[in-house]
Design a protein around this motif. Structure first.
Motif, short mmCIF file in Angstrom:
data_model
loop_
_atom_site.label_atom_id
_atom_site.label_comp_id
_atom_site.label_asym_id
_atom_site.label_seq_id
_atom_site.Cartn_x
_atom_site.Cartn_y
_atom_site.Cartn_z
N ASP A 160 1.07 -1.33 -0.02
CA ASP A 160 -0.47 0.21 0.08
C ASP A 160 1.12 0.71 0.55
O ASP A 160 0.23 2.08 0.69
CB ASP A 160 -0.88 0.55 1.03
N LEU A 161 1.89 1.50 -0.82
CA LEU A 161 2.37 2.25 -1.12
C LEU A 161 1.38 3.38 -1.69
O LEU A 161 1.98 4.69 -1.22
CB LEU A 161 3.91 2.72 -2.05
N PRO A 176 19.11 0.30 -1.44
CA PRO A 176 17.41 -0.05 -2.09
C PRO A 176 16.48 -0.20 -1.21
O PRO A 176 16.58 0.06 -0.03
CB PRO A 176 18.15 -2.10 -1.96
N VAL A 177 15.53 -0.52 -2.01
CA VAL A 177 13.65 0.18 -1.21
C VAL A 177 13.34 -1.44 -2.20
O VAL A 177 13.11 -1.58 -3.11
CB VAL A 177 13.54 0.83 -1.77
N ILE A 178 12.80 -2.30 -0.93
CA ILE A 178 11.96 -3.93 -1.54
C ILE A 178 10.73 -3.59 -1.01
O ILE A 178 10.90 -3.32 -0.03
CB ILE A 178 12.87 -4.77 -0.72
N ALA A 179 9.95 -3.51 -1.89
CA ALA A 179 9.01 -3.51 -1.69
C ALA A 179 7.48 -4.58 -2.16
O ALA A 179 8.60 -4.93 -2.89
CB ALA A 179 8.10 -2.16 -2.59
N VAL A 180 6.21 -4.92 -1.65
CA VAL A 180 5.35 -5.49 -2.32
C VAL A 180 3.89 -5.13 -2.47
O VAL A 180 3.69 -3.93 -2.18
CB VAL A 180 4.85 -6.41 -1.55
N GLU A 181 3.26 -5.67 -3.18
CA GLU A 181 1.94 -4.88 -3.82
C GLU A 181 0.97 -5.52 -2.69
O GLU A 181 0.50 -6.46 -1.88
CB GLU A 181 1.65 -5.35 -4.91
N GLY A 182 0.30 -4.02 -2.41
CA GLY A 182 -0.51 -4.30 -1.03
C GLY A 182 -1.92 -4.40 -1.91
O GLY A 182 -2.20 -4.52 -2.94
N ASN A 183 -2.79 -4.39 -0.61
CA ASN A 183 -4.57 -4.28 -1.94
C ASN A 183 -4.98 -2.98 -2.55
O ASN A 183 -5.61 -2.83 -3.44
CB ASN A 183 -6.02 -4.81 -0.65
N HIS A 184 -4.55 -2.05 -2.05
CA HIS A 184 -4.12 -0.54 -2.86
C HIS A 184 -3.76 0.12 -4.07
O HIS A 184 -3.72 0.53 -4.99
CB HIS A 184 -4.00 0.85 -1.73
N ASP A 185 -2.88 -1.20 -3.98
CA ASP A 185 -1.19 -1.41 -5.61
C ASP A 185 -1.85 -2.34 -6.17
O ASP A 185 -1.82 -2.27 -7.20
CB ASP A 185 -0.06 -1.83 -4.99
#
Length: 446
Positions: free
Chosen positions: A50-51, A79-88
């Motif tokens: 949820d970025l 480094p920036v490590i991300a995962v997709e949230g329900n809003h993404d």
């Protein structure tokens, strides 16, 4: 030693209450967190989903805010490590998300398994992948999967291969902390115990720690129900054991007040008793209890002006609680019928049906007693004036005057009534469309 910052639920682009100031609050919170990580010289930053606030409505301003802040970490070689949230996350048929866009353009690493032939957990190759190695740390990632989460977690557990300090990042909540969709039992995550050292979660907007499971909460207040939650970002150090600290960043104050409203003088007296410094520039939610007769005489706009004059909040949200004593049931059936008639007339005022309240009540009576199609058809025909049974009316021959198709005229009027609101709604939406002020992305609050 490994040192990293764990952030989640940024919700960039959330124009809460339609406020430009709140839109910038969410961007400022993200900037504060990333700047903190840079100043702490962390090895990497995790964003656990949820970025963005709305996957389908990322406008130029919001995208610019994201890229400008992520560029700061990129320049610092963090480094920036991300995962997709329900809003993404993308919709079912879509293959490309805004997090994918940021990853392909080098702003972050977007981790998620692929499903070409069952679940595939591959190393990040610069474009896609489910895990990445940074020094002696291996980081696995899983996007939000909604109702499929438990099944995918079970499969993912079998795919993980521990290496050094191992982290699993996922946008999923644990049942019991908040009553929202997208949560699983903690037992599902505790099965990772011998596979990973740290589980970095997002989705729940308040911070909690459960053994090796960490959830920092959202950076800003996304709803009034969350205003008292403790939240922030976890600064984590690992040197044989995990040491962590919840960093709470400045955020917009929310104030909740309640008052028994009697009259304007009584209301001003109540406001004057409040500490203006506590309410100024805040989001004020004010619950007002009043009798129905009192509420009818109140001008909400006047109340808003009085509140702004005396307390100067950024936003005022009024919530009326109308109390009129004990409810007494209606025993007189004639009174009940009269009230029903009045209610139906009011409901039909905006439609071109004419005065048909009595007919509606008769139709209700037919359906209540028995579902007799013949009776219903006969009744509808009588309303439309199509029945030929009334012998007392003067007949007009076809030669003298063409007979009106009453049924057709009524249907035409109904179609017109259905179309009118759509046209008006389209006109209103065109008038209210606003231009995005993308130049505000680089805010001036440091």
């Amino acid at each position: 030693m490994v040192k990293f910052l764990h952030v989640a639920d940024v919700h960039l682009g959330f124009k809460q209450y339609g406020s430009e100031a709140r839109l910038l609050d969410f961007a400022q919170a993200f900037k504060n967190a990333i700047k903190f990580g840079i100043n702490e010289e962390v090895d990497f930053i995790i964003i656990a989903g949820d970025l963005f606030h709305k996957k389908s409505d990322v406008d130029p301003l919001t995208l610019t805010q994201a890229t400008k802040v992520l560029e700061m970490a990129k320049k610092a070689e963090i480094p920036v490590i991300a995962v997709e949230g329900n809003h993404d996350s993308t919709y079912f048929k879509d293959q490309y998300s805004w997090i994918d866009y940021l990853a392909i353009n080098g702003y972050l690493i977007n981790l998620k398994p692929s499903f070409e032939d069952g679940m595939v957990v591959e190393k990040w190759d610069g474009q896609s992948g489910a895990y990445v190695d940074i020094g002696d740390t291996r980081i696995y990632g899983m996007k939000y999967y909604g109702s499929l989460t438990e099944k995918i977690l079970d499969e993912y557990t079998r795919k993980i291969k521990k290496k050094g300090f191992t982290i699993f990042v996922a946008h999923v909540g644990i049942e019991g902390y908040m009553n929202i969709y997208g949560c699983v039992s903690s037992a599902k995550l505790h099965r990772f115990k011998n596979k990973v050292d740290y589980i970095a979660l997002g989705h729940i907007h308040k911070s909690f720690v459960e053994d090796f499971i960490f959830n920092p909460g959202s950076l800003e207040t996304c709803d009034i129900s969350e205003y008292s939650f403790k939240r922030g970002a976890f600064l984590v150090k690992y040197d044989g054991e995990i040491k962590y600290k919840l960093i709470e960043f400045p955020r917009r104050k929310f104030v909740v007040l309640e008052h028994d409203f009697e009259n304007y003088d009584n209301f001003r007296e109540f406001l004057n008793k409040q500490n203006k410094k506590d309410v100024e520039n805040s989001v004020l939610h004010l619950k007002l209890n009043a009798k129905g007769s009192v509420k009818k005489a109140v001008d909400d706009v006047k109340l808003q002006r009085t509140i702004q004059e005396l307390l100067n909040p950024l936003i005022v949200r009024l919530n009326w609680n109308v109390v009129d004593g004990i409810f007494e049931p209606i025993l007189d059936l004639s009174v009940k019928k009269s009230l029903e008639n009045q209610v139906i007339e009011q409901l039909l005022e905006s439609y071109p049906y004419g005065k048909i309240a009595d007919e509606v009540l008769r139709l209700k009576s037919i359906f209540s007693s028995s579902y007799d199609i013949k009776r219903v058809d006969g009744f509808v025909e009588s309303i439309l004036n199509l029945n030929q049974g009334d012998q007392t009316q003067d007949k007009v021959s076809k030669e003298e005057k063409p007979k009106k198709d009453v049924k057709f005229e009524l249907e035409a009027k109904l179609d017109e009534a259905k179309l009118r609101p759509k046209v008006e709604l389209k006109k209103q939406s065109e008038e209210s469309e606003e231009e995005w002020e993308w130049w505000k992305a680089d805010d001036r609050r440091g």
